[in-house]
Enzyme design. Structure first.
Site, PDB file in Angstrom:
ATOM      1  N   SER A  18       0.858  -1.335  -0.005  1.00  0.00           N
ATOM      2  CA  SER A  18      -0.057  -0.074   0.029  1.00  0.00           C
ATOM      3  C   SER A  18       0.799   1.257   0.241  1.00  0.00           C
ATOM      4  O   SER A  18       0.292   2.134  -0.309  1.00  0.00           O
ATOM      5  CB  SER A  18      -1.002   0.029   1.257  1.00  0.00           C
ATOM      6  OG  SER A  18      -0.119  -0.182   2.426  1.00  0.00           O
ATOM      7  N   ASP A 187      -0.292   6.417  11.334  1.00  0.00           N
ATOM      8  CA  ASP A 187      -0.532   5.273  11.857  1.00  0.00           C
ATOM      9  C   ASP A 187       0.775   4.316  12.172  1.00  0.00           C
ATOM     10  O   ASP A 187       0.671   3.027  12.542  1.00  0.00           O
ATOM     11  CB  ASP A 187      -1.549   4.399  11.123  1.00  0.00           C
ATOM     12  CG  ASP A 187      -1.098   4.206   9.734  1.00  0.00           C
ATOM     13  OD1 ASP A 187       0.344   4.237   9.504  1.00  0.00           O
ATOM     14  OD2 ASP A 187      -1.377   3.279   8.912  1.00  0.00           O
ATOM     15  N   HIS A 190       1.792   3.891   7.416  1.00  0.00           N
ATOM     16  CA  HIS A 190       1.608   4.564   6.179  1.00  0.00           C
ATOM     17  C   HIS A 190       2.193   5.826   6.268  1.00  0.00           C
ATOM     18  O   HIS A 190       1.552   6.778   7.048  1.00  0.00           O
ATOM     19  CB  HIS A 190       0.291   4.813   5.612  1.00  0.00           C
ATOM     20  CG  HIS A 190      -0.325   3.268   5.305  1.00  0.00           C
ATOM     21  ND1 HIS A 190      -0.898   2.521   6.639  1.00  0.00           N
ATOM     22  CD2 HIS A 190      -0.258   2.325   4.374  1.00  0.00           C
ATOM     23  CE1 HIS A 190      -1.234   1.261   5.953  1.00  0.00           C
ATOM     24  NE2 HIS A 190      -1.006   1.154   4.795  1.00  0.00           N
TER      25      HIS A 190
END
Length: 218
Positions: A18, A187, A190
């Site tokens: 991601s 977080d 990310h």
């Protein structure tokens, strides 16, 4: 007036999870909104004949990259390959019990480099070291497992002659200028906009050591 020929067009491919993906499905250009886009903008300015391809997929582990490596990397005939994977192999072990053993991680990561060595010899390969920012006690607890995956990546990079984009060193430098873990990755995993900028800058610094074309585009 003196004229010079344009560089040979080349393809720079980024494959990972991601952090590489960064919502590329929502981007008409397919670049996402993170470090890959920042690097694409750099090349658009300094090497407009280059093509940047983002093949990140959110949630991927090393085994997922292995499963799609032909279609999403080798079949695209890249001239430069960047691999950024590893944090999910640890993170998911804490959040969903779907962790990955060190042996399996090394097997799958080695497969990627074996395939590149066999099919794209001489192509620059950059391996990004995954990181976790200690935004809370849970994330701080990931390091025991992540450090082992990072050691595997470093060893494979040395074995295969791949360049290492050392995000651990980037974080150490970031703390000295006033960053906090949350300003790098809210977080812990990310990157923020600032985190992606630091990642892109680190990638460029490393690539300049292995690519003379980019070295002229400072």
């Amino acid at each position: 007036m003196t004229t010079t020929s344009a560089p040979t067009p080349r393809t720079l491919l980024f494959i990972g999870d991601s952090i590489t993906d960064c919502a590329r499905a929502e981007d008409p250009a397919g670049l996402g909104f993170g470090y890959v886009r920042l690097l694409a903008e750099h090349f658009a300015a300094h090497e407009p004949t280059a093509t940047v391809i983002n093949r990140g997929i959110s949630g991927n582990k090393a085994r997922d990259l292995r499963a799609r490596f032909d279609a999403d990397c080798l079949d695209l005939n890249p001239d430069v390959v960047t691999i950024y994977v590893g944090v999910n192999d640890v993170w998911h072990g804490f959040t969903s019990g779907d962790g990955v053993s060190d042996a399996d991680f090394e097997r799958d990561y080695r497969f990627l480099l074996d395939q590149l060595s066999a099919t794209r010899p001489g192509v620059p390969v950059l391996l990004v070291v995954p990181f976790v920012a200690d935004v809370d006690e849970e994330k701080a607890g990931y390091h025991g497992e992540l450090d082992k995956k990072v050691a595997i990546i470093r060893a494979l990079g040395k074995e295969f002659g791949a360049a290492i984009v050392d995000l651990e060193a980037v974080l150490e430098e970031a703390w000295t200028v006033g960053h906090t873990p949350a300003s790098i990755a809210e977080d812990g995993v990310h990157p923020t906009i600032a985190g992606h900028r630091l990642l892109a800058d680190a990638w460029l610094d490393v690539f300049r050591t292995v690519d003379h074309t980019l070295a002229r585009s400072r």
